[in-house]
Design a protein around this motif. Structure first.
Motif, PDB file in Angstrom:
ATOM      1  N   ASP A  14       0.780  -1.047   0.051  1.00  0.00           N
ATOM      2  CA  ASP A  14      -0.140  -0.253  -0.062  1.00  0.00           C
ATOM      3  C   ASP A  14       0.909   1.235   0.013  1.00  0.00           C
ATOM      4  O   ASP A  14       0.638   2.274   0.737  1.00  0.00           O
ATOM      5  CB  ASP A  14      -0.821  -0.044   1.281  1.00  0.00           C
ATOM      6  CG  ASP A  14      -1.867  -1.130   1.248  1.00  0.00           C
ATOM      7  OD1 ASP A  14      -2.584  -1.622  -0.046  1.00  0.00           O
ATOM      8  OD2 ASP A  14      -2.607  -1.832   2.339  1.00  0.00           O
ATOM      9  N   GLY A  15       2.095   1.228  -0.702  1.00  0.00           N
ATOM     10  CA  GLY A  15       2.755   2.202  -0.829  1.00  0.00           C
ATOM     11  C   GLY A  15       4.054   2.353   0.092  1.00  0.00           C
ATOM     12  O   GLY A  15       4.699   3.369   0.057  1.00  0.00           O
ATOM     13  N   ALA A  16       3.734   1.723   1.133  1.00  0.00           N
ATOM     14  CA  ALA A  16       4.699   1.859   2.173  1.00  0.00           C
ATOM     15  C   ALA A  16       5.624   0.816   2.165  1.00  0.00           C
ATOM     16  O   ALA A  16       5.585  -0.377   1.790  1.00  0.00           O
ATOM     17  CB  ALA A  16       3.938   1.905   3.679  1.00  0.00           C
ATOM     18  N   PRO A  38      12.717  -9.714  12.819  1.00  0.00           N
ATOM     19  CA  PRO A  38      12.529  -8.239  12.735  1.00  0.00           C
ATOM     20  C   PRO A  38      12.032  -7.767  11.518  1.00  0.00           C
ATOM     21  O   PRO A  38      12.119  -8.309  10.351  1.00  0.00           O
ATOM     22  CB  PRO A  38      13.857  -7.898  12.838  1.00  0.00           C
ATOM     23  CG  PRO A  38      14.545  -8.893  13.441  1.00  0.00           C
ATOM     24  CD  PRO A  38      14.014 -10.175  12.981  1.00  0.00           C
ATOM     25  N   VAL A  39      10.944  -6.637  11.688  1.00  0.00           N
ATOM     26  CA  VAL A  39      10.334  -6.081  10.472  1.00  0.00           C
ATOM     27  C   VAL A  39      10.497  -4.541  10.861  1.00  0.00           C
ATOM     28  O   VAL A  39      10.249  -3.970  11.867  1.00  0.00           O
ATOM     29  CB  VAL A  39       9.031  -6.339  10.211  1.00  0.00           C
ATOM     30  CG1 VAL A  39       8.434  -5.588   9.117  1.00  0.00           C
ATOM     31  CG2 VAL A  39       8.700  -7.749  10.200  1.00  0.00           C
ATOM     32  N   PHE A  40      11.001  -3.875   9.770  1.00  0.00           N
ATOM     33  CA  PHE A  40      11.252  -2.251   9.899  1.00  0.00           C
ATOM     34  C   PHE A  40      10.229  -1.593   8.733  1.00  0.00           C
ATOM     35  O   PHE A  40      10.240  -2.027   7.831  1.00  0.00           O
ATOM     36  CB  PHE A  40      12.742  -1.836   9.630  1.00  0.00           C
ATOM     37  CG  PHE A  40      13.619  -2.377  10.716  1.00  0.00           C
ATOM     38  CD1 PHE A  40      13.764  -1.824  11.875  1.00  0.00           C
ATOM     39  CD2 PHE A  40      14.210  -3.721  10.293  1.00  0.00           C
ATOM     40  CE1 PHE A  40      14.655  -2.140  12.920  1.00  0.00           C
ATOM     41  CE2 PHE A  40      15.043  -4.013  11.387  1.00  0.00           C
ATOM     42  CZ  PHE A  40      15.365  -3.476  12.597  1.00  0.00           C
ATOM     43  N   SER A  41       9.666  -0.557   9.353  1.00  0.00           N
ATOM     44  CA  SER A  41       8.849   0.237   8.362  1.00  0.00           C
ATOM     45  C   SER A  41       9.757   1.575   8.044  1.00  0.00           C
ATOM     46  O   SER A  41      10.547   2.053   8.870  1.00  0.00           O
ATOM     47  CB  SER A  41       7.749   0.844   9.046  1.00  0.00           C
ATOM     48  OG  SER A  41       7.172   1.961   8.558  1.00  0.00           O
ATOM     49  N   LEU A  42       9.808   1.987   6.744  1.00  0.00           N
ATOM     50  CA  LEU A  42      10.926   2.843   6.232  1.00  0.00           C
ATOM     51  C   LEU A  42       9.828   4.176   6.159  1.00  0.00           C
ATOM     52  O   LEU A  42       9.121   4.162   5.449  1.00  0.00           O
ATOM     53  CB  LEU A  42      11.574   2.514   4.851  1.00  0.00           C
ATOM     54  CG  LEU A  42      12.499   1.129   5.101  1.00  0.00           C
ATOM     55  CD1 LEU A  42      12.955   1.133   3.791  1.00  0.00           C
ATOM     56  CD2 LEU A  42      13.526   1.281   6.419  1.00  0.00           C
TER      57      LEU A  42
END
Length: 144
Positions: free
Chosen positions: A55-57, A139-143
């Protein structure tokens, strides 16, 4: 978060080739060059990652667990993505475990063929409960 699946010698060599291609702007199946400042040395460290866009992220998922690049991202709080001549800087925010299951599913839908050997038996068809249970290991990171 002590889970870590180290790459084999063959995988390390393959990753080095793919990283060099990504640094040159050639993406294979969604790969990107990731550069992050080393938490101990202070020197830039580069790896190749699969950049997940939903979704664009943009998100970084660490299917091998608590890797060196993950620990460096936690310490630095920001990363650079892209080829050597056109890197973009992004703030990296680690997501809580309850936000990970759908992103893990999307990641597995796209790259299960590549990561199936080290994701603890997870598949794109894993149940929500299985993904929730496994979330602390990945681990998951949002940019941003």
């Amino acid at each position: 978060m002590s889970h870590y699946e180290p790459p084999s010698t063959v995988e390390r060599m393959g990753n080095a080739v793919i990283r060099r291609l990504a640094e040159a702007g050639i993406s294979i199946a969604g790969t990107r060059a990731l550069t992050v400042r080393g938490r101990k040395s202070g020197k830039d460290r580069s790896v190749v990652v699969n950049l997940l866009t939903v979704d664009g992220a943009d998100y970084l998922v660490a299917p091998r667990g608590n890797t060196e690049w993950v620990r460096n991202v936690r310490a630095a709080g920001q990363v650079q993505l892209g080829p050597r001549w056109h890197r973009r800087t992004a703030r990296a925010v680690e997501l809580p475990d309850d936000a990970k299951p759908e992103l893990l599913r999307r990641y597995l839908q796209k790259w299960h063929w590549q990561v199936k050997g080290y994701v603890a038996g997870l598949t794109p068809d894993s149940t929500d409960d299985e993904l929730r249970s496994a979330a602390p290991s990945f681990p998951v990171f949002s940019l941003r």
